[in-house]
Design an enzyme around this catalytic site. Structure first.
Site, PDB file in Angstrom:
ATOM      1  N   SER A   1      42.854 -49.017   5.922  1.00 59.35           N
ATOM      2  CA  SER A   1      42.360 -47.736   6.440  1.00 59.35           C
ATOM      3  C   SER A   1      40.836 -47.704   6.453  1.00 59.35           C
ATOM      4  CB  SER A   1      42.879 -46.583   5.585  1.00 59.35           C
ATOM      5  OG  SER A   1      44.246 -46.369   5.808  1.00 59.35           O
TER       6      SER A   1
ATOM      7  N   HIS B   1      40.209 -39.896   4.335  1.00 55.07           N
ATOM      8  CA  HIS B   1      41.153 -39.937   3.220  1.00 55.07           C
ATOM      9  C   HIS B   1      40.858 -41.074   2.246  1.00 55.07           C
ATOM     10  CE1 HIS B   1      43.415 -42.838   5.892  1.00 55.07           C
ATOM     11  NE2 HIS B   1      43.623 -43.420   4.723  1.00 55.07           N
TER      12      HIS B   1
ATOM     13  N   ASP C   1      39.920 -37.303  10.608  1.00 53.97           N
ATOM     14  CA  ASP C   1      39.989 -38.148   9.415  1.00 53.97           C
ATOM     15  C   ASP C   1      38.905 -39.229   9.428  1.00 53.97           C
ATOM     16  OD1 ASP C   1      40.972 -38.993   6.954  1.00 53.97           O
ATOM     17  OD2 ASP C   1      42.426 -40.375   7.841  1.00 53.97           O
TER      18      ASP C   1
END
Length: 497
Positions: free
Chosen positions: A234, A131, A161
């Protein structure tokens, strides 16, 4: 004051009041106690790091900031002010935005996003989250020493992901190895490094709060930590105290968008396998068993005569590896490839990791006995949902009846057509559910279709009554039903007491 300190104080008092020789013996004893305490305190202190500075210096050169750029087209209708009809400046704005016969269009704008990543090889492979880079036109990587390099996308895996990037440089790059997340324990120290809120390289420390967390994916195996993780972290690494990556920081649980000490990192046990396949093939290749499954509850275990609440219950067998091997709906998969199956999540992960084309032993519980089947795994395609063929349809309509808190009627061809069911689907349609019944508590609703009872097909109310009588005769407390809700099958165990 501790018990040992109290005892020492009393001994000191005795020593002061004792005769010379006795006092000397007591003082020698006190000296020995003091030595033991002096040796014990440093050992206790070693359990808590005095500083994480050395570890941060060791791993930071391999952690990167990631900036992505995406070109976003701007629609004329989105940029032109929305004025009410007849407004004083309506003609002026129409002329301005439609000059040159409407050929002039607003310029596309650049959208940027920030994230983190880490280098896993000297030749420039970098791990981050999907993402972070999804849809990006350009990906730039900034290293700890300020070096900036453009990155190319090698491959992504939306199921976990995870994304793999590659940069080309004129020197070997510092990198970090993966560690064994399975060996990590709740309470172990961990270090999160990344680019929170675009602030550049940042380090936070905490402990592992929990393991084996699942958020929403089929292959989830998250490490929960209280190390501060924020937006921008992230894709960054979660290190153990040996400087090994045991997780990839993914998400936080927060009511306000900021860290409250509940962060999640995808375990290296999952990530390593994904990265290996992305490097080898540019995509993931997961094993496929070809069944739909659900968890075994205590009620279901009782209805099946299963000794323990374990395994994965097969609700549907698709046209694929399992059907070819003889797996049947209603089987409970107890063991896969030599290892016991705890639940559906455990089975899904292990099948995915087992590889494509391998023949594995699958132990199922069927009709009160265990059977071992040999299944050759296929290639999983996430969108593959091929239903199994049904049995012959029943054409005779039948009056409804009240059983187990359910108002049921045989499925007619007209009902089947109206409900959009396959021609081979037979069973009983639930017309109403008694309020407060076990059926309502188990989630049965009007419109559900019961296709099996006691692991035998039902196409009439008499079939359901016969299955109920058989369960009672066998001393069961529950009756196992196969129920289709919106076309998706599941097993439900209803109390018959």
């Amino acid at each position: 004051m501790t018990h040992l300190q109290e005892s020492t104080a009393r001994a000191a008092a005795v020593a002061r009041s004792a005769p010379g020789r006795v006092a000397l013996q007591w003082l020698n004893f006190l000296g020995l106690v003091a030595l033991v305490l002096a040796m014990a305190l440093p050992l206790q202190a070693q359990d808590r790091p005095v500083s994480f500075a050395d570890l941060a210096d060791q791993v930071s050169p391999a952690v990167v900031n990631i900036t992505t750029s995406t070109t976003v087209s701007t629609n004329l209708d989105q940029t032109m002010p929305q004025l009410p009809e007849g407004a004083p400046f309506e003609d002026f704005f129409n002329d301005f935005f439609n000059r040159d016969g409407g050929r002039s269009q607003p310029r596309p704008r650049q959208s940027q996003a920030l994230g983190s990543g880490f280098v896993i090889s000297a030749d420039g492979f970098i791990v981050t989250k999907n993402h972070v880079i999804e849809g990006a036109d350009e990906i730039e990587v900034e290293f700890f020493d300020g070096t900036r390099l453009d990155a190319e996308l090698v491959g992504t895996d939306s199921a976990t992901d995870i994304a793999l990037l590659k940069v080309e440089g004129d020197r070997e790059l510092p990198f970090v190895p993966f560690g064994d997340s399975e060996a990590a324990r709740v309470g172990d120290w961990v270090l999160a490094v990344g680019n929170p809120l675009g602030q550049g390289f940042s380090v936070s420390a905490g402990i592992i709060s929990a393991r084996g967390r699942a958020l929403q994916g089929n292959y989830d195996d998250f490490i929960q930590t209280d190390a501060a993780i924020n937006r921008g972290n992230s894709g960054g690494p979660l290190f153990n105290m040996s400087g090994e990556v045991i997780g990839v920081n993914t998400a936080i649980l927060s009511p306000n968008g900021g860290s409250i000490g509940i962060g999640f990192a995808m375990s290296s046990h999952v990530v390593e396998r994904v990265i290996y396949q992305l490097r080898e093939y540019g995509e993931t290749r997961r094993g496929w068993l070809g069944v739909r499954i659900q968890d075994v509850t205590a009620d279901v275990a009782d209805a099946l005569g299963l000794p323990a609440v374990e395994g994965a219950l097969v609700t549907e067998v698709m046209d694929g590896p399992s059907r070819a091997a003889g797996v049947e709906s209603g089987d409970v998969i107890l063991s896969f490839d030599g290892g016991e199956v705890a639940d559906t999540r455990d089975l899904v992960r292990r099948v995915a990791d087992a590889g494509v084309g391998r023949e594995v032993d699958v132990v199922v519980f069927r009709d009160g006995e265990q059977q071992t089947l040999q299944v050759t795994l296929g290639l999983r395609e996430e969108e593959r949902l091929v239903p199994a063929a049904g049995s012959n349809q029943s054409e005779e309509p039948e009056a409804g009846s009240q059983i187990l808190g359910l108002d049921v009627v045989a499925l007619s061809p007209e009902m089947r057509n109206d409900m959009g069911l396959d021609a081979g689907v037979n069973g009983l349609v639930v017309r109403a559910v008694e309020p407060g019944s076990d059926a309502e508590a188990k989630g049965l609703r009007a419109g559900d279709v019961i296709t099996e009872a006691g692991q035998a097909p039902v196409s009439s109310v008499d079939d359901l009554r016969a299955a109920l009588d058989s369960a009672r005769d066998a001393g069961r407390r529950t009756l196992l039903l196969m129920v289709r809700s919106g076309g998706d099958p599941r097993f439900v165990a209803l109390s018959i007491e």
